[in-house]
Design an enzyme around this catalytic site. Structure first.
Site, PDB file in Angstrom:
ATOM      1  N   ARG A 230     -13.874  -7.206  -0.978  1.00 16.99           N
ATOM      2  CA  ARG A 230     -13.237  -6.943   0.328  1.00 16.99           C
ATOM      3  C   ARG A 230     -12.541  -5.570   0.312  1.00 16.99           C
ATOM      4  O   ARG A 230     -11.861  -5.210  -0.632  1.00 16.99           O
ATOM      5  CB  ARG A 230     -12.231  -8.051   0.620  1.00 16.99           C
ATOM      6  CG  ARG A 230     -11.418  -7.855   1.912  1.00 16.99           C
ATOM      7  CD  ARG A 230     -10.113  -7.159   1.641  1.00 16.99           C
ATOM      8  NE  ARG A 230      -9.247  -7.101   2.820  1.00 16.99           N
ATOM      9  CZ  ARG A 230      -8.205  -6.302   2.932  1.00 16.99           C
ATOM     10  NH1 ARG A 230      -7.882  -5.479   1.967  1.00 16.99           N
ATOM     11  NH2 ARG A 230      -7.469  -6.308   4.018  1.00 16.99           N
TER      12      ARG A 230
ATOM     13  N   GLY B  37      -0.345  -2.218   6.057  1.00 10.93           N
ATOM     14  CA  GLY B  37      -0.265  -3.460   6.816  1.00 10.93           C
ATOM     15  C   GLY B  37      -1.518  -4.291   6.628  1.00 10.93           C
ATOM     16  O   GLY B  37      -2.216  -4.162   5.621  1.00 10.93           O
TER      17      GLY B  37
ATOM     18  N   THR C 121       0.809  -1.218   0.000  1.00 15.08           N
ATOM     19  CA  THR C 121       0.000   0.000   0.000  1.00 15.08           C
ATOM     20  C   THR C 121       0.844   1.270   0.000  1.00 15.08           C
ATOM     21  O   THR C 121       1.726   1.443   0.834  1.00 15.08           O
ATOM     22  CB  THR C 121      -0.935   0.018   1.230  1.00 15.08           C
ATOM     23  OG1 THR C 121      -1.783  -1.099   1.117  1.00 15.08           O
ATOM     24  CG2 THR C 121      -1.764   1.291   1.273  1.00 15.08           C
TER      25      THR C 121
ATOM     26  N   GLY D 102     -10.102  -3.067   2.938  1.00 17.89           N
ATOM     27  CA  GLY D 102      -9.359  -3.010   4.202  1.00 17.89           C
ATOM     28  C   GLY D 102      -9.386  -1.607   4.795  1.00 17.89           C
ATOM     29  O   GLY D 102     -10.317  -0.829   4.572  1.00 17.89           O
TER      30      GLY D 102
HETATM   31  C1  SD4 Z   1      -5.223  -3.642   3.047  1.00 18.03           C
HETATM   32  N1  SD4 Z   1      -3.753  -2.229   4.322  1.00 18.03           N
HETATM   33  O1  SD4 Z   1      -6.004  -3.555   2.109  1.00 18.03           O
HETATM   34  C2  SD4 Z   1      -3.954  -2.824   3.009  1.00 18.03           C
HETATM   35  C3  SD4 Z   1      -2.830  -3.697   2.584  1.00 18.03           C
HETATM   36  C4  SD4 Z   1      -1.500  -3.071   2.730  1.00 18.03           C
HETATM   37  O2  SD4 Z   1       0.656  -2.950   2.215  1.00 18.03           O
HETATM   38  O3  SD4 Z   1      -1.266  -2.123   3.430  1.00 18.03           O
HETATM   39  N2  SD4 Z   1      -0.523  -3.562   2.097  1.00 18.03           N
HETATM   40  O4  SD4 Z   1      -5.406  -4.389   3.988  1.00 18.03           O
END
Ligand code: SD4
Length: 299
Positions: A170, A194, A142, A172
């Site tokens: 989905r 994360g 991300t 996040g």
């Molecule tokens: C998520 N936080 O969709 C994101 C994934 C991520 O580095 O940060 N990847 O859960």
């Protein structure tokens, strides 16, 4: 004072682009959108990262989440589970400015993108399904970018393809206000990366900004957010989270929960959470910094 901060070592390209734009007089909102879009749609950085080349979901489709928050107006624009678009952050910007709404998802987000002149591309031109890449802990994608312009306006932006192989639909923490990003011109901004399913109930970006508002430095605020999470849950349940923050005074900081983080493009393993920074007053060229885990237990 102008400054820029981004998550991850690959965020360096975004910070370089932000420096270029902020120094030529662009405002934070433009600089943040352009920086995100540069990484989303750059063949050298776009592969296996965010936007074009991101990770497909369980059905083999690339579904992107992106958001921008303006610390001056406190306006928020986000797209979630958006398919077919190489530069989701540009659509998020249009949501922020050209829509009466703040968040558009799935088909509705794509419909809106089409109405704004975006082109829906073929799946094979967009996703990284042919890659043998496997996502592991500390190995993530991300991009969060925070920019402060000379007028004191701070903007946070995020772009992600979320978790590889995720359930269709989905979403996040990344495109949620207070989750993956938060910005307030009276204090500063924060962004995180994360494991989004675990991160989102903790609203870490909002908390980091509020803690800066109570007088903590960006470093202390980011650390404090992660330590509070660790105290609230069982140590063995601690998950991957990295946070970056920038105050409206241009002071930056970061914290991470893991001892080791791997750059997704180069494979470089860092002994801490890598992030990219630039600050015009310190005359620092855009640089990658690494912050050691703020948790004492082995992660
Ligand atoms: C998520 N936080 O969709 C994101 C994934 C991520 O580095 O940060 N990847 O859960």
């Amino acid at each position: 004072m102008k400054a820029s901060v981004a998550t991850w070592s690959f965020g360096l390209k975004a910070v370089q682009k932000s420096k270029e734009n902020l120094c030529s007089g662009k405002l934070s909102l433009d600089a943040t959108e352009y920086a995100l879009a540069r990484v989303e749609n750059d063949v050298s950085t776009g592969v296996y990262i965010v936007g074009r080349g991101g990770f497909p979901n369980a059905d083999g489709f690339l579904e992107c989440d992106a958001a921008l928050m303006d610390g001056n107006s406190l306006k928020f624009g986000a797209v979630m589970a958006l398919r077919g678009i190489a530069t989701p952050s540009r659509v998020a910007r249009r949501v922020l400015e050209n829509s009466p709404h703040s968040i558009l998802v799935g088909e509705g987000a794509q419909q809106f993108a089409l109405s704004q002149g975006f082109t829906v591309e073929k799946e094979e031109d967009l996703n990284a399904s042919s890659s043998e890449f496997v996502m592991t802990s500390g190995h993530s994608d991300t991009l969060g970018v925070i920019n402060l312009d000379a007028s004191g306006n701070i903007v946070a932006g995020v772009s992600t393809s979320g978790m590889p192989g995720k359930h269709p639909g989905r979403v996040g923490d990344s495109p949620l206000p207070g989750g993956g990003l938060y910005a307030d011109d009276r204090i500063g901004a924060a962004s995180c990366t994360g494991d989004g399913d675990q991160i989102l109930p903790f609203c870490p970006s909002l908390k980091a900004v509020l803690k800066m508002g109570q007088g903590m430095t960006p470093n202390a605020a980011c650390e404090s957010v992660i330590k509070e999470i660790a105290e609230r849950i069982f140590p063995k349940e601690m998950f991957e989270i990295g946070i970056v923050a920038l105050s409206v005074e241009g002071e930056y900081g970061a914290a991470g929960s893991l001892k080791r983080w791997r750059d997704i493009i180069t494979g470089t393993e860092y002994k801490g959470f890598p992030y990219a920074v630039w600050n015009s007053d310190h005359c620092i060229e855009p640089t990658i910094k690494v912050v050691h885990s703020c948790l004492s237990t082995e992660q």
